[in-house]
Design a protein around this motif. Structure first.
Motif, PDB file in Angstrom:
ATOM      1  N   ARG A 103       0.802  -1.226   0.000  1.00 30.36           N
ATOM      2  CA  ARG A 103       0.000   0.000   0.000  1.00 30.36           C
ATOM      3  C   ARG A 103       0.833   1.274   0.000  1.00 30.36           C
ATOM      4  O   ARG A 103       0.280   2.361  -0.230  1.00 30.36           O
ATOM      5  N   VAL A 104       2.121   1.170   0.266  1.00 26.45           N
ATOM      6  CA  VAL A 104       3.003   2.342   0.207  1.00 26.45           C
ATOM      7  C   VAL A 104       3.852   2.196  -1.049  1.00 26.45           C
ATOM      8  O   VAL A 104       4.686   1.311  -1.158  1.00 26.45           O
ATOM      9  N   TYR A 105       3.607   3.063  -2.001  1.00 25.70           N
ATOM     10  CA  TYR A 105       4.262   2.988  -3.308  1.00 25.70           C
ATOM     11  C   TYR A 105       5.573   3.766  -3.312  1.00 25.70           C
ATOM     12  O   TYR A 105       5.773   4.660  -2.480  1.00 25.70           O
ATOM     13  N   PRO A 106       6.450   3.477  -4.264  1.00 25.31           N
ATOM     14  CA  PRO A 106       7.693   4.263  -4.383  1.00 25.31           C
ATOM     15  C   PRO A 106       7.431   5.765  -4.531  1.00 25.31           C
ATOM     16  O   PRO A 106       8.192   6.579  -4.018  1.00 25.31           O
ATOM     17  N   SER A 107       6.340   6.127  -5.180  1.00 22.74           N
ATOM     18  CA  SER A 107       6.018   7.558  -5.318  1.00 22.74           C
ATOM     19  C   SER A 107       5.726   8.189  -3.955  1.00 22.74           C
ATOM     20  O   SER A 107       6.046   9.359  -3.726  1.00 22.74           O
ATOM     21  N   ASP A 108       5.127   7.424  -3.046  1.00 24.18           N
ATOM     22  CA  ASP A 108       4.875   7.916  -1.689  1.00 24.18           C
ATOM     23  C   ASP A 108       6.193   8.133  -0.943  1.00 24.18           C
ATOM     24  O   ASP A 108       6.368   9.131  -0.245  1.00 24.18           O
ATOM     25  N   ILE A 109       7.112   7.185  -1.097  1.00 21.96           N
ATOM     26  CA  ILE A 109       8.425   7.287  -0.446  1.00 21.96           C
ATOM     27  C   ILE A 109       9.173   8.501  -0.984  1.00 21.96           C
ATOM     28  O   ILE A 109       9.788   9.253  -0.223  1.00 21.96           O
ATOM     29  N   LYS A 110       9.087   8.721  -2.301  1.00 20.38           N
ATOM     30  CA  LYS A 110       9.739   9.885  -2.913  1.00 20.38           C
ATOM     31  C   LYS A 110       9.182  11.182  -2.326  1.00 20.38           C
ATOM     32  O   LYS A 110       9.936  12.108  -2.020  1.00 20.38           O
ATOM     33  N   LYS A 111       7.852  11.251  -2.162  1.00 20.25           N
ATOM     34  CA  LYS A 111       7.236  12.445  -1.583  1.00 20.25           C
ATOM     35  C   LYS A 111       7.729  12.697  -0.166  1.00 20.25           C
ATOM     36  O   LYS A 111       8.072  13.823   0.192  1.00 20.25           O
ATOM     37  N   VAL A 112       7.740  11.638   0.655  1.00 19.16           N
ATOM     38  CA  VAL A 112       8.167  11.786   2.051  1.00 19.16           C
ATOM     39  C   VAL A 112       9.602  12.296   2.118  1.00 19.16           C
ATOM     40  O   VAL A 112       9.910  13.228   2.858  1.00 19.16           O
ATOM     41  N   LEU A 113      10.492  11.710   1.329  1.00 15.93           N
ATOM     42  CA  LEU A 113      11.900  12.125   1.350  1.00 15.93           C
ATOM     43  C   LEU A 113      12.076  13.530   0.786  1.00 15.93           C
ATOM     44  O   LEU A 113      12.864  14.323   1.317  1.00 15.93           O
ATOM     45  N   ASN A 114      11.347  13.850  -0.259  1.00 15.00           N
ATOM     46  CA  ASN A 114      11.417  15.196  -0.832  1.00 15.00           C
ATOM     47  C   ASN A 114      10.920  16.219   0.185  1.00 15.00           C
ATOM     48  O   ASN A 114      11.548  17.257   0.398  1.00 15.00           O
ATOM     49  N   TRP A 115       9.788  15.941   0.851  1.00 11.87           N
ATOM     50  CA  TRP A 115       9.262  16.852   1.860  1.00 11.87           C
ATOM     51  C   TRP A 115      10.237  16.994   3.020  1.00 11.87           C
ATOM     52  O   TRP A 115      10.469  18.102   3.506  1.00 11.87           O
ATOM     53  N   TYR A 116      10.805  15.886   3.477  1.00 10.75           N
ATOM     54  CA  TYR A 116      11.767  15.958   4.579  1.00 10.75           C
ATOM     55  C   TYR A 116      12.942  16.858   4.197  1.00 10.75           C
ATOM     56  O   TYR A 116      13.355  17.722   4.973  1.00 10.75           O
ATOM     57  N   ASN A 117      13.500  16.650   2.998  1.00 11.99           N
ATOM     58  CA  ASN A 117      14.653  17.444   2.574  1.00 11.99           C
ATOM     59  C   ASN A 117      14.312  18.925   2.426  1.00 11.99           C
ATOM     60  O   ASN A 117      15.133  19.787   2.722  1.00 11.99           O
ATOM     61  N   MET A 118      13.082  19.240   1.996  1.00 17.68           N
ATOM     62  CA  MET A 118      12.648  20.644   1.923  1.00 17.68           C
ATOM     63  C   MET A 118      12.580  21.263   3.318  1.00 17.68           C
ATOM     64  O   MET A 118      13.048  22.381   3.532  1.00 17.68           O
ATOM     65  N   LEU A 119      11.972  20.535   4.249  1.00 17.34           N
ATOM     66  CA  LEU A 119      11.857  21.039   5.624  1.00 17.34           C
ATOM     67  C   LEU A 119      13.233  21.181   6.270  1.00 17.34           C
ATOM     68  O   LEU A 119      13.491  22.158   6.976  1.00 17.34           O
TER      69      LEU A 119
END
Length: 162
Positions: A103-119
């Motif tokens: 249920r957790v897709y690679p696109s979801d992981i990319k979003k989480v990491l991208n958001w973390y790096n922005m913050l």
């Protein structure tokens, strides 16, 4: 990590900080370039404090996952969201070993990491406890605001001369 007023707006790149509520929506400031935009109530907006990741036992709030990334990286940058999917899933497995891989897709992981790096780049990765409660101000944005009553101007009576 406090994600209380951090927003992801569908169709707009990056993350935004809620600034002020208006009658027809709200004003948000981009974390990327600092520009302010107005967002109407019809836009699809997600509060990061309300996002969770599926695990086999239930759901984990995004704030907890980002705190785990911060602890692993000593508050530094995580790997790039542009890495290949195998590397991203292996990294995410280290952070959250029991995440639901179906249920957790690679696109979801990319979003989480991208958001973390922005913050992290903006200095918003802190030791604060995760906040998962929406404030009244933010909750009011989701509710529709009633239209103001418009009063018709009074008509002046004309006297007829006979």
């Amino acid at each position: 990590m406090n994600l209380e007023k951090i927003l992801a707006i569908s169709g707009k790149p990056g993350l935004y900080v809620l600034q002020v509520q208006t009658r027809t929506g709200f004003v948000a400031e981009s974390l990327v370039d600092g520009k302010k935009i107005t967002v109407n109530l019809k836009s699809n907006v997600s509060l990061l404090s309300e996002i969770s990741i599926y695990t086999y036992e239930g759901e984990k709030p995004l704030a907890e996952i980002m705190q785990k990334i911060a602890d692993k990286e000593s508050k530094g940058q995580a790997i790039s969201h542009k890495e290949d999917n195998a590397k991203l899933t292996a990294y995410f497995k280290e952070i959250l070993p029991d995440y639901d891989e179906e249920r957790v897709y690679p696109s979801d992981i990319k979003k989480v990491l991208n958001w973390y790096n922005m913050l992290q780049a903006k200095g918003l990765v802190t030791d604060e406890a995760p906040v998962a409660v929406v404030t009244e101000e933010v909750a009011a944005v989701a509710e529709e605001t009633p239209e103001a009553e418009v009063k018709a101007p009074a008509k002046k009576a004309k006297a007829k001369k006979e």
